[in-house]
Design a protein around this motif. Structure first.
Motif, PDB file in Angstrom:
ATOM      1  N   SER A 173      -4.855  -2.409 -13.577  1.00 20.10           N
ATOM      2  CA  SER A 173      -6.230  -1.958 -13.773  1.00 20.10           C
ATOM      3  C   SER A 173      -6.615  -1.023 -12.637  1.00 20.10           C
ATOM      4  O   SER A 173      -5.965  -0.978 -11.594  1.00 20.10           O
ATOM      5  CB  SER A 173      -7.180  -3.151 -13.832  1.00 20.10           C
ATOM      6  OG  SER A 173      -7.230  -3.787 -12.576  1.00 20.10           O
ATOM      7  N   SER A 174      -7.668  -0.259 -12.842  1.00 17.90           N
ATOM      8  CA  SER A 174      -8.043   0.723 -11.828  1.00 17.90           C
ATOM      9  C   SER A 174      -8.456   0.048 -10.520  1.00 17.90           C
ATOM     10  O   SER A 174      -8.205   0.579  -9.438  1.00 17.90           O
ATOM     11  CB  SER A 174      -9.173   1.603 -12.342  1.00 17.90           C
ATOM     12  OG  SER A 174     -10.336   0.841 -12.555  1.00 17.90           O
ATOM     13  N   THR A 175      -9.035  -1.132 -10.601  1.00 17.11           N
ATOM     14  CA  THR A 175      -9.429  -1.852  -9.387  1.00 17.11           C
ATOM     15  C   THR A 175      -8.219  -2.299  -8.589  1.00 17.11           C
ATOM     16  O   THR A 175      -8.197  -2.166  -7.355  1.00 17.11           O
ATOM     17  CB  THR A 175     -10.289  -3.075  -9.752  1.00 17.11           C
ATOM     18  OG1 THR A 175     -11.399  -2.644 -10.537  1.00 17.11           O
ATOM     19  CG2 THR A 175     -10.783  -3.771  -8.509  1.00 17.11           C
ATOM     20  N   ASN A 176      -7.195  -2.798  -9.257  1.00 10.73           N
ATOM     21  CA  ASN A 176      -5.994  -3.238  -8.541  1.00 10.73           C
ATOM     22  C   ASN A 176      -5.255  -2.066  -7.909  1.00 10.73           C
ATOM     23  O   ASN A 176      -4.755  -2.185  -6.787  1.00 10.73           O
ATOM     24  CB  ASN A 176      -5.065  -4.000  -9.484  1.00 10.73           C
ATOM     25  CG  ASN A 176      -5.598  -5.364  -9.826  1.00 10.73           C
ATOM     26  OD1 ASN A 176      -6.475  -5.890  -9.146  1.00 10.73           O
ATOM     27  ND2 ASN A 176      -5.084  -5.939 -10.893  1.00 10.73           N
ATOM     28  N   VAL A 177      -5.179  -0.947  -8.604  1.00  9.54           N
ATOM     29  CA  VAL A 177      -4.522   0.234  -8.041  1.00  9.54           C
ATOM     30  C   VAL A 177      -5.304   0.740  -6.835  1.00  9.54           C
ATOM     31  O   VAL A 177      -4.730   1.120  -5.812  1.00  9.54           O
ATOM     32  CB  VAL A 177      -4.362   1.333  -9.117  1.00  9.54           C
ATOM     33  CG1 VAL A 177      -3.823   2.621  -8.520  1.00  9.54           C
ATOM     34  CG2 VAL A 177      -3.446   0.849 -10.229  1.00  9.54           C
ATOM     35  N   MET A 178      -6.639   0.697  -6.927  1.00  4.34           N
ATOM     36  CA  MET A 178      -7.469   1.125  -5.807  1.00  4.34           C
ATOM     37  C   MET A 178      -7.287   0.194  -4.609  1.00  4.34           C
ATOM     38  O   MET A 178      -7.210   0.646  -3.465  1.00  4.34           O
ATOM     39  CB  MET A 178      -8.935   1.148  -6.204  1.00  4.34           C
ATOM     40  CG  MET A 178      -9.858   1.610  -5.103  1.00  4.34           C
ATOM     41  SD  MET A 178     -11.589   1.475  -5.518  1.00  4.34           S
ATOM     42  CE  MET A 178     -11.762  -0.273  -5.710  1.00  4.34           C
ATOM     43  N   LEU A 179      -7.177  -1.109  -4.833  1.00  4.28           N
ATOM     44  CA  LEU A 179      -6.981  -2.052  -3.736  1.00  4.28           C
ATOM     45  C   LEU A 179      -5.617  -1.874  -3.070  1.00  4.28           C
ATOM     46  O   LEU A 179      -5.494  -2.020  -1.843  1.00  4.28           O
ATOM     47  CB  LEU A 179      -7.152  -3.488  -4.234  1.00  4.28           C
ATOM     48  CG  LEU A 179      -8.588  -3.884  -4.577  1.00  4.28           C
ATOM     49  CD1 LEU A 179      -8.614  -5.278  -5.182  1.00  4.28           C
ATOM     50  CD2 LEU A 179      -9.463  -3.807  -3.351  1.00  4.28           C
ATOM     51  N   ILE A 180      -4.597  -1.536  -3.832  1.00  2.00           N
ATOM     52  CA  ILE A 180      -3.288  -1.234  -3.235  1.00  2.00           C
ATOM     53  C   ILE A 180      -3.390   0.016  -2.380  1.00  2.00           C
ATOM     54  O   ILE A 180      -2.841   0.077  -1.275  1.00  2.00           O
ATOM     55  CB  ILE A 180      -2.213  -1.075  -4.345  1.00  2.00           C
ATOM     56  CG1 ILE A 180      -1.957  -2.418  -5.031  1.00  2.00           C
ATOM     57  CG2 ILE A 180      -0.915  -0.536  -3.762  1.00  2.00           C
ATOM     58  CD1 ILE A 180      -1.102  -2.304  -6.264  1.00  2.00           C
ATOM     59  N   GLY A 181      -4.121   1.013  -2.866  1.00  2.00           N
ATOM     60  CA  GLY A 181      -4.338   2.229  -2.080  1.00  2.00           C
ATOM     61  C   GLY A 181      -5.088   1.940  -0.793  1.00  2.00           C
ATOM     62  O   GLY A 181      -4.769   2.491   0.266  1.00  2.00           O
ATOM     63  N   LEU A 182      -6.093   1.069  -0.848  1.00  2.00           N
ATOM     64  CA  LEU A 182      -6.823   0.700   0.363  1.00  2.00           C
ATOM     65  C   LEU A 182      -5.939  -0.042   1.353  1.00  2.00           C
ATOM     66  O   LEU A 182      -6.048   0.152   2.564  1.00  2.00           O
ATOM     67  CB  LEU A 182      -8.036  -0.150   0.000  1.00  2.00           C
ATOM     68  CG  LEU A 182      -9.235   0.585  -0.559  1.00  2.00           C
ATOM     69  CD1 LEU A 182     -10.300  -0.402  -1.008  1.00  2.00           C
ATOM     70  CD2 LEU A 182      -9.799   1.528   0.480  1.00  2.00           C
TER      71      LEU A 182
END
Length: 58
Positions: A28-37
């Protein structure tokens, strides 16, 4: 290097969110964003920064 990877992951998360692409719960977009963070935090902490200038002085 980690900052570039995190920027790519942020872009992928943006595309998933903007295009309303239906993905499974793992990508999901939230999980991908958290990996990026997490990668960005590692970059700021100095991990994966490349060669250190400590050993080069004489």
């Amino acid at each position: 290097m980690l900052a570039i990877i995190s920027a790519v992951l942020f872009f992928i998360a943006f595309l998933i969110n903007a295009a309303d692409i239906s993905t499974n719960d793992t990508f999901s977009s939230t999980n991908v964003m958290l990996i990026g963070l997490a990668l960005l935090a590692l970059h700021v902490a100095g991990i994966g920064a490349g060669w250190s200038a400590r050993g080069r002085r004489r």
